[in-house]
Write an enzyme that holds these catalytic residues in place. Sequence first.
Site, PDB file in Angstrom:
ATOM      1  N   ARG A  73       5.660   3.504   8.229  1.00  0.00           N
ATOM      2  CA  ARG A  73       5.507   2.342   7.345  1.00  0.00           C
ATOM      3  C   ARG A  73       6.832   1.596   7.290  1.00  0.00           C
ATOM      4  O   ARG A  73       7.840   2.061   7.804  1.00  0.00           O
ATOM      5  CB  ARG A  73       5.046   2.788   5.941  1.00  0.00           C
ATOM      6  CG  ARG A  73       5.837   4.011   5.469  1.00  0.00           C
ATOM      7  CD  ARG A  73       6.093   4.029   4.032  1.00  0.00           C
ATOM      8  NE  ARG A  73       6.817   2.867   3.601  1.00  0.00           N
ATOM      9  CZ  ARG A  73       8.138   2.716   3.734  1.00  0.00           C
ATOM     10  NH1 ARG A  73       8.891   3.643   4.292  1.00  0.00           N
ATOM     11  NH2 ARG A  73       8.726   1.619   3.315  1.00  0.00           N
ATOM     12  N   GLY A  74       6.797   0.416   6.636  1.00  0.00           N
ATOM     13  CA  GLY A  74       7.979  -0.447   6.653  1.00  0.00           C
ATOM     14  C   GLY A  74       7.843  -1.385   7.842  1.00  0.00           C
ATOM     15  O   GLY A  74       7.484  -0.967   8.955  1.00  0.00           O
ATOM     16  N   ALA A  75       8.129  -2.674   7.606  1.00  0.00           N
ATOM     17  CA  ALA A  75       7.812  -3.692   8.612  1.00  0.00           C
ATOM     18  C   ALA A  75       8.446  -3.426   9.982  1.00  0.00           C
ATOM     19  O   ALA A  75       7.738  -3.409  11.001  1.00  0.00           O
ATOM     20  CB  ALA A  75       8.202  -5.066   8.070  1.00  0.00           C
ATOM     21  N   ARG A 116      -2.491  -3.385  10.169  1.00  0.00           N
ATOM     22  CA  ARG A 116      -2.165  -3.843   8.812  1.00  0.00           C
ATOM     23  C   ARG A 116      -1.887  -5.353   8.923  1.00  0.00           C
ATOM     24  O   ARG A 116      -1.290  -5.794   9.898  1.00  0.00           O
ATOM     25  CB  ARG A 116      -0.944  -3.114   8.234  1.00  0.00           C
ATOM     26  CG  ARG A 116      -1.188  -1.631   7.961  1.00  0.00           C
ATOM     27  CD  ARG A 116       0.012  -0.999   7.259  1.00  0.00           C
ATOM     28  NE  ARG A 116       0.101  -1.367   5.855  1.00  0.00           N
ATOM     29  CZ  ARG A 116       1.170  -1.089   5.093  1.00  0.00           C
ATOM     30  NH1 ARG A 116       2.224  -0.470   5.604  1.00  0.00           N
ATOM     31  NH2 ARG A 116       1.192  -1.429   3.818  1.00  0.00           N
ATOM     32  N   ASP A 266       8.372  -8.027   4.385  1.00  0.00           N
ATOM     33  CA  ASP A 266       7.340  -7.833   5.409  1.00  0.00           C
ATOM     34  C   ASP A 266       7.035  -9.107   6.173  1.00  0.00           C
ATOM     35  O   ASP A 266       6.555  -9.062   7.304  1.00  0.00           O
ATOM     36  CB  ASP A 266       6.064  -7.290   4.776  1.00  0.00           C
ATOM     37  CG  ASP A 266       6.296  -5.872   4.299  1.00  0.00           C
ATOM     38  OD1 ASP A 266       6.840  -5.706   3.187  1.00  0.00           O
ATOM     39  OD2 ASP A 266       6.002  -4.943   5.061  1.00  0.00           O
ATOM     40  N   ASN A 276       7.009  -9.220   0.077  1.00  0.00           N
ATOM     41  CA  ASN A 276       7.471  -7.823   0.107  1.00  0.00           C
ATOM     42  C   ASN A 276       6.552  -6.988  -0.786  1.00  0.00           C
ATOM     43  O   ASN A 276       5.612  -7.514  -1.398  1.00  0.00           O
ATOM     44  CB  ASN A 276       8.938  -7.736  -0.351  1.00  0.00           C
ATOM     45  CG  ASN A 276       9.535  -6.359  -0.083  1.00  0.00           C
ATOM     46  OD1 ASN A 276       9.360  -5.801   1.000  1.00  0.00           O
ATOM     47  ND2 ASN A 276      10.215  -5.790  -1.056  1.00  0.00           N
ATOM     48  N   LYS A 277       6.826  -5.712  -0.861  1.00  0.00           N
ATOM     49  CA  LYS A 277       6.007  -4.765  -1.624  1.00  0.00           C
ATOM     50  C   LYS A 277       5.672  -5.295  -3.015  1.00  0.00           C
ATOM     51  O   LYS A 277       6.536  -5.860  -3.696  1.00  0.00           O
ATOM     52  CB  LYS A 277       6.776  -3.439  -1.724  1.00  0.00           C
ATOM     53  CG  LYS A 277       6.117  -2.347  -2.527  1.00  0.00           C
ATOM     54  CD  LYS A 277       4.700  -2.030  -2.095  1.00  0.00           C
ATOM     55  CE  LYS A 277       4.605  -1.650  -0.625  1.00  0.00           C
ATOM     56  NZ  LYS A 277       3.190  -1.581  -0.163  1.00  0.00           N
TER      57      LYS A 277
HETATM   58  O1  MRU Z   1       3.489  -0.536   2.413  1.00  0.00           O
HETATM   59  P1  MRU Z   1       4.837  -0.265   3.011  1.00  0.00           P
HETATM   60  O2  MRU Z   1       5.445   1.015   2.547  1.00  0.00           O
HETATM   61  O3  MRU Z   1       4.828  -0.388   4.516  1.00  0.00           O
HETATM   62  O4  MRU Z   1       5.748  -1.461   2.457  1.00  0.00           O
HETATM   63  C1  MRU Z   1       7.055  -1.558   2.911  1.00  0.00           C
HETATM   64  C2  MRU Z   1       7.812  -2.646   2.242  1.00  0.00           C
HETATM   65  O5  MRU Z   1       7.294  -3.414   1.476  1.00  0.00           O
HETATM   66  C3  MRU Z   1       9.243  -2.801   2.649  1.00  0.00           C
HETATM   67  O6  MRU Z   1      10.006  -3.280   1.584  1.00  0.00           O
HETATM   68  C4  MRU Z   1       9.316  -3.811   3.808  1.00  0.00           C
HETATM   69  O7  MRU Z   1       8.454  -3.438   4.841  1.00  0.00           O
HETATM   70  C5  MRU Z   1      10.689  -3.925   4.341  1.00  0.00           C
HETATM   71  S1  MRU Z   1      11.098  -2.465   5.261  1.00  0.00           S
HETATM   72  C6  MRU Z   1      12.575  -2.607   5.994  1.00  0.00           C
END
Ligand code: MRU
Length: 380
Positions: A73-75, A116, A266, A276-277
């Site tokens: 996970r994470g962009a 996603r 993201d 973002n999240k």
């Molecule tokens: O749902 P996730 O855990 O993939 O969400 C991740 C985030 O929102 C991060 O803040 C974002 O991807 C930046 S990661 C360097």
Amino acid sequence: MRRASSSKDPDAAPTPPSGGHGATAPPETLAWVGDGDGYVDLLDQTRLPLEEVRLEIREVPEMVRAIQRLCVRGAPAIGIAGAYGVVLGCRDADRSDRDDVLARASEAAALLSRARPTAVNLVWACERAIARARREHASGASGDALVAALLEEARSIHAEDAAQCRRMGELGAELLRGGETILTHCNAGALATGGIGTALAPIYVAAEQGKEIRVFADETRPLLQGARITAWELARAGIDVTVIVDGAMAGTISRGAVDAIFVGSDRIARNGDVCNKVGTLGVAVLAERYGVPFYVVAPLSTFDPATETGAGIPIEERDPSEVRAYRGVVSAAPDAAVCNPAFDVTPAELVTAIITEVGRIEHPDRASVEAALASGGRLG
Ligand code: MRU
């Protein structure tokens, strides 16, 4: 999908983050193991912080599922996973038929890029992989050469991400003198990238420079990426980290306990709106209300020049079961409806600066975002 206990790719290990004395680097987020017939070894982040379980991903549907379940996970990390996933797509191709290899890779890229919807890095990386395959195909490459090129491209995306994280860390650390308390939301650390993270990179670099930094990690309901992952990775790195529940954010910021906010992203629209999240918008509004700088740290691969404003960014709606219960413990009245958006959009005017690998975009707007994209070769 087989489970293994440890990572073992000798080729793609980025420089690990390090904090204070006795620090332990986080395990590698993901790695390709072997040649074009190899597999992806990744840390199952759904099991953190209780267990460090690694998965061996050998098929495209397994990778799609690993991305959807947030094992990876994470962009930036899901972009890298997508690019390696395209190589997995060639496993069942007839290597003597170069058209079949290209067709299988394209099919894999289409499936992976839809795994996603919000993080644009996933689409960006899959498109970059397929563009490389098409170029090689057009120049007459054999099936084997196409697979080798796809693996090389995925490894480049991975290595470039690691270098970009370090650069963003250096640029962000210039904003820190030492002695600051930073608040961050979700996990935008090493485990969200192929390197030392985005939002956490300045903290790691500042720690390497001997600066004392304290971090508040929002727990980040409902899947607790802040409490489970950010706190785990920072504590292992020897960084002073305190978990707060999302509801404690406002009080913590209002009493002056936070000097700066660093978050990842993201997808960033052409006008500088930042997705973002879920919960990030609340942090940004609080930051403005209480005069705390709000920094977004993101590589250019997170920008989407094709999306004009944040209103055009697709927001992932995740399964209500994630809110109704956590690891089998009921956390909502069973008969209540649940709405579970995974992201929100912070308007550009609430952002103090976006820190990218090509520099800081102060008070982002359409003109300054376009200038940064042009300098990084992301505008035609
Ligand atoms: O749902 P996730 O855990 O993939 O969400 C991740 C985030 O929102 C991060 O803040 C974002 O991807 C930046 S990661 C360097």
